[in-house]
Motif scaffolding. Structure first.
Motif, mmCIF file in Angstrom:
data_model
loop_
_atom_site.group_PDB
_atom_site.id
_atom_site.type_symbol
_atom_site.label_atom_id
_atom_site.label_comp_id
_atom_site.label_asym_id
_atom_site.label_seq_id
_atom_site.Cartn_x
_atom_site.Cartn_y
_atom_site.Cartn_z
ATOM 1 N N PRO A 114 -63.513 -134.905 1.475
ATOM 2 C CA PRO A 114 -64.706 -134.562 2.018
ATOM 3 C C PRO A 114 -66.152 -133.576 1.626
ATOM 4 O O PRO A 114 -65.351 -132.837 0.509
ATOM 5 C CB PRO A 114 -65.097 -133.733 3.783
ATOM 6 C CG PRO A 114 -63.295 -133.404 3.801
ATOM 7 C CD PRO A 114 -62.821 -134.192 2.484
ATOM 8 N N LEU A 115 -67.016 -133.645 1.676
ATOM 9 C CA LEU A 115 -68.153 -132.657 1.094
ATOM 10 C C LEU A 115 -68.136 -131.756 1.667
ATOM 11 O O LEU A 115 -68.829 -131.593 2.657
ATOM 12 C CB LEU A 115 -69.740 -134.208 0.841
ATOM 13 C CG LEU A 115 -70.645 -132.741 0.644
ATOM 14 C CD1 LEU A 115 -69.937 -132.979 -0.919
ATOM 15 C CD2 LEU A 115 -71.959 -134.002 -0.054
ATOM 16 N N VAL A 116 -68.357 -131.097 1.058
ATOM 17 C CA VAL A 116 -68.481 -129.424 2.123
ATOM 18 C C VAL A 116 -69.982 -128.658 1.271
ATOM 19 O O VAL A 116 -70.870 -128.697 0.900
ATOM 20 C CB VAL A 116 -67.857 -128.676 1.144
ATOM 21 C CG1 VAL A 116 -68.040 -127.471 1.838
ATOM 22 C CG2 VAL A 116 -66.546 -128.581 1.977
ATOM 23 N N LEU A 117 -70.429 -128.459 2.147
ATOM 24 C CA LEU A 117 -72.482 -128.516 1.606
ATOM 25 C C LEU A 117 -72.713 -126.972 2.675
ATOM 26 O O LEU A 117 -72.701 -126.445 3.423
ATOM 27 C CB LEU A 117 -73.997 -129.346 2.743
ATOM 28 C CG LEU A 117 -73.288 -130.868 2.037
ATOM 29 C CD1 LEU A 117 -74.285 -131.720 2.762
ATOM 30 C CD2 LEU A 117 -74.021 -130.466 0.469
ATOM 31 N N ALA A 118 -72.362 -125.955 1.560
ATOM 32 C CA ALA A 118 -72.332 -124.600 1.765
ATOM 33 C C ALA A 118 -73.922 -123.505 1.692
ATOM 34 O O ALA A 118 -74.374 -123.804 0.536
ATOM 35 C CB ALA A 118 -71.169 -123.698 1.242
ATOM 36 N N GLY A 119 -73.940 -122.973 2.136
ATOM 37 C CA GLY A 119 -75.343 -122.120 2.241
ATOM 38 C C GLY A 119 -76.030 -122.017 3.937
ATOM 39 O O GLY A 119 -75.836 -122.885 3.981
ATOM 40 N N LYS A 120 -76.280 -120.736 3.617
ATOM 41 C CA LYS A 120 -77.208 -120.661 5.095
ATOM 42 C C LYS A 120 -78.578 -121.800 5.637
ATOM 43 O O LYS A 120 -79.049 -122.093 4.607
ATOM 44 C CB LYS A 120 -78.355 -119.722 5.286
ATOM 45 C CG LYS A 120 -78.893 -118.892 6.693
ATOM 46 C CD LYS A 120 -79.937 -117.848 6.313
ATOM 47 C CE LYS A 120 -80.914 -118.163 7.414
ATOM 48 N NZ LYS A 120 -80.643 -116.593 7.869
ATOM 49 N N GLU A 121 -78.639 -123.052 6.579
ATOM 50 C CA GLU A 121 -78.694 -123.654 6.957
ATOM 51 C C GLU A 121 -80.828 -122.778 6.963
ATOM 52 O O GLU A 121 -80.644 -122.259 8.103
ATOM 53 C CB GLU A 121 -78.558 -124.616 7.480
ATOM 54 C CG GLU A 121 -77.331 -125.684 7.527
ATOM 55 C CD GLU A 121 -76.848 -126.449 8.664
ATOM 56 O OE1 GLU A 121 -77.790 -127.181 8.986
ATOM 57 O OE2 GLU A 121 -75.464 -126.611 9.072
ATOM 58 N N PRO A 122 -81.801 -124.168 6.638
ATOM 59 C CA PRO A 122 -83.000 -123.222 6.675
ATOM 60 C C PRO A 122 -83.373 -124.173 8.377
ATOM 61 O O PRO A 122 -82.500 -124.318 8.405
ATOM 62 C CB PRO A 122 -83.482 -123.793 6.307
ATOM 63 C CG PRO A 122 -82.668 -125.278 6.029
ATOM 64 C CD PRO A 122 -81.662 -125.238 6.449
ATOM 65 N N ALA A 123 -84.830 -123.797 9.176
ATOM 66 C CA ALA A 123 -84.989 -124.614 9.721
ATOM 67 C C ALA A 123 -85.727 -125.558 9.081
ATOM 68 O O ALA A 123 -86.454 -126.192 8.617
ATOM 69 C CB ALA A 123 -86.045 -124.118 10.486
ATOM 70 N N TRP A 124 -85.078 -127.250 9.992
ATOM 71 C CA TRP A 124 -85.199 -127.948 8.480
ATOM 72 C C TRP A 124 -86.497 -128.438 9.484
ATOM 73 O O TRP A 124 -86.928 -129.144 11.021
ATOM 74 C CB TRP A 124 -83.887 -129.573 9.865
ATOM 75 C CG TRP A 124 -82.051 -128.870 9.016
ATOM 76 C CD1 TRP A 124 -81.593 -128.397 9.636
ATOM 77 C CD2 TRP A 124 -82.215 -128.964 7.526
ATOM 78 N NE1 TRP A 124 -80.367 -128.324 8.531
ATOM 79 C CE2 TRP A 124 -80.954 -128.003 7.671
ATOM 80 C CE3 TRP A 124 -82.328 -129.175 6.326
ATOM 81 C CZ2 TRP A 124 -79.853 -128.128 6.710
ATOM 82 C CZ3 TRP A 124 -81.686 -129.525 5.402
ATOM 83 C CH2 TRP A 124 -80.475 -128.782 5.377
ATOM 84 N N GLY A 125 -86.573 -129.994 8.865
ATOM 85 C CA GLY A 125 -88.327 -130.819 9.152
ATOM 86 C C GLY A 125 -89.561 -130.400 8.862
ATOM 87 O O GLY A 125 -90.339 -130.581 8.855
ATOM 88 N N THR A 126 -89.376 -129.678 7.927
ATOM 89 C CA THR A 126 -90.406 -129.378 6.694
ATOM 90 C C THR A 126 -90.502 -130.015 5.301
ATOM 91 O O THR A 126 -89.822 -130.384 5.433
ATOM 92 C CB THR A 126 -90.728 -127.604 6.926
ATOM 93 O OG1 THR A 126 -89.778 -127.011 6.152
ATOM 94 C CG2 THR A 126 -90.587 -127.033 7.884
ATOM 95 N N SER A 127 -91.664 -129.893 5.242
ATOM 96 C CA SER A 127 -92.095 -130.336 3.507
ATOM 97 C C SER A 127 -91.144 -129.776 2.206
ATOM 98 O O SER A 127 -90.463 -130.238 1.797
ATOM 99 C CB SER A 127 -93.136 -130.446 3.293
ATOM 100 O OG SER A 127 -93.788 -128.871 3.163
#
Length: 376
Positions: free
Chosen positions: A229-242
């Motif tokens: 698997p691919l692990v994408l580590a880090g705090k996720e932002p509020a998606w959907g902006t430029s």
């Protein structure tokens, strides 16, 4: 010689400017114990932690928010610099005052807002960018963290070459193949990680180019299935902006949901273990001033695949597998997963390259800038 530091990011030790400031002051205290240092803090930092011995602390009044930050940079900090009697005012990020009673040294880690339009899409960000760009031209000297970043500063801000010095960053000693490795399995359980995985660790803003890595992984699973698997580590932002395009939605479009793991924010103390546990570390970014996570991964003994950008060609050399497309990135990942001789070779080359960078060298080069500014 007395240096007064802008401490706006002191309470953010795991972001670039905060980490840089803490490591720099700590190492300066070790290599130049006679150096007088004052840390000037904004009003929201009332009880600073981990301040080295014999570093004076001054805290300003004022208010919070975006306007409060500008007020601190342009009014409160310069006022306290004057009160401290410092010879040099060092702003360790791109936010210098327009005027200073002391000689001004500014560290510019990168000029992403001038290169990537998404970062200055609002009136506020455009005004702030114009302010700090103008202020930067008034510094007695500018420090940056790579020759690539230096070229960008000359091009986009117009600072003369002999007024800019390069001081590379460094990986802490804790990023090591063995140091603390006895706790690695506990960290695996903490984040519910599989036996084998490919790792990305960092932010999710547009310049990190996670979309390139996701596209590359479609080719990886064509070849290897869902075994790694691919692990994408880090705090996720509020998606959907430029600035933060929706990478979860893009992953769904690519039918990657079953092969992705999103562990969220990673405690700073756990990062060395995460690097060591990964089969491969990948950095798909389109622009960096230096790229410290890649160096940390190499120092940890993890082979690295990275996007072929100027700064990585400069700083990583033969220590990482540089690729110029999603398909090539996938090919490099697959090769490192399957070919043990190649993997061992890249680990050794990466570790050798990482030894070039340490915070003591950063501090020594910075001290030389101070001496130059003071005419010593």
């Amino acid at each position: 010689m007395h240096i007064a530091f802008n401490g706006w990011f002191w309470d953010q030790p795991h972001v670039g400017s905060g980490q840089y400031l803490r490591r720099l002051i700590g190492q300066l205290r070790r290599i130049a114990p006679e150096l007088e240092m004052t840390l000037i803090l904004p009003p929201h930092i009332q009880s600073p932690d981990a301040v080295p011995e014999n570093v004076q602390v001054m805290t300003s009044g004022g208010f919070g928010g975006r306007l409060g930050k500008v007020w601190f940079e342009q009014r409160s900090y310069p006022r306290l610099v004057k009160r401290s009697g410092a010879d040099i005012a060092h702003v360790p990020y791109w936010g210098p005052p327009l005027a200073s009673s002391a000689r001004l040294v500014t560290t510019i880690l990168d000029v992403a807002p001038l290169i990537i339009p998404d970062y200055t899409s609002t009136l506020w960000t455009r005004l702030y960018s114009a302010l700090v760009t103008t202020a930067a031209t008034g510094a007695a000297h500018t420090i940056t963290i790579s020759e690539t970043a230096k070229a960008d500063i000359r091009r986009y801000i117009g600072i003369l070459e002999d007024e800019i010095s390069v001081t590379y960053l460094g990986a802490d000693d804790r990023f090591h193949p063995q140091m603390g490795a006895e706790h690695d399995e506990a960290i695996r359980e903490k984040y519910n990680l599989p036996d084998r995985f490919v790792l990305y660790l960092g932010g999710f803003d547009v310049r990190k180019q996670i979309n390139l890595l996701l596209l590359a992984y479609t080719y990886v699973i064509e070849s290897e299935g869902n075994e790694v698997p691919l692990v994408l580590a880090g705090k996720e932002p509020a998606w959907g902006t430029s600035v933060f395009p929706d990478m979860r939605a893009y992953a769904e479009e690519l039918n990657l949901e079953d092969v992705l793991i999103w562990p969220g924010y990673i405690d700073e103390a756990d990062k060395p273990a995460l690097y060591r546990l990964a089969e491969v570390f990948v950095s798909p970014v389109m622009y960096e001033g230096f790229g410290l996570p890649v160096v940390e991964a190499m120092a940890s003994g993890t082979p690295v695949v990275a996007n072929e950008i100027d700064v990585y060609e400069e700083t990583l050399g033969d220590g990482a597998f540089l690729t110029a497309s999603a398909r090539a990135m996938a090919g490099a990942i697959i090769a490192l997963l399957l070919q043990e001789p190649l993997r061992e070779s890249m680990i050794n080359q990466g570790r050798a390259q990482a030894t070039r960078y340490n915070w003591r060298k950063t501090a020594q080069a910075t001290l030389e800038v101070y001496e130059k500014v003071m005419g010593l």
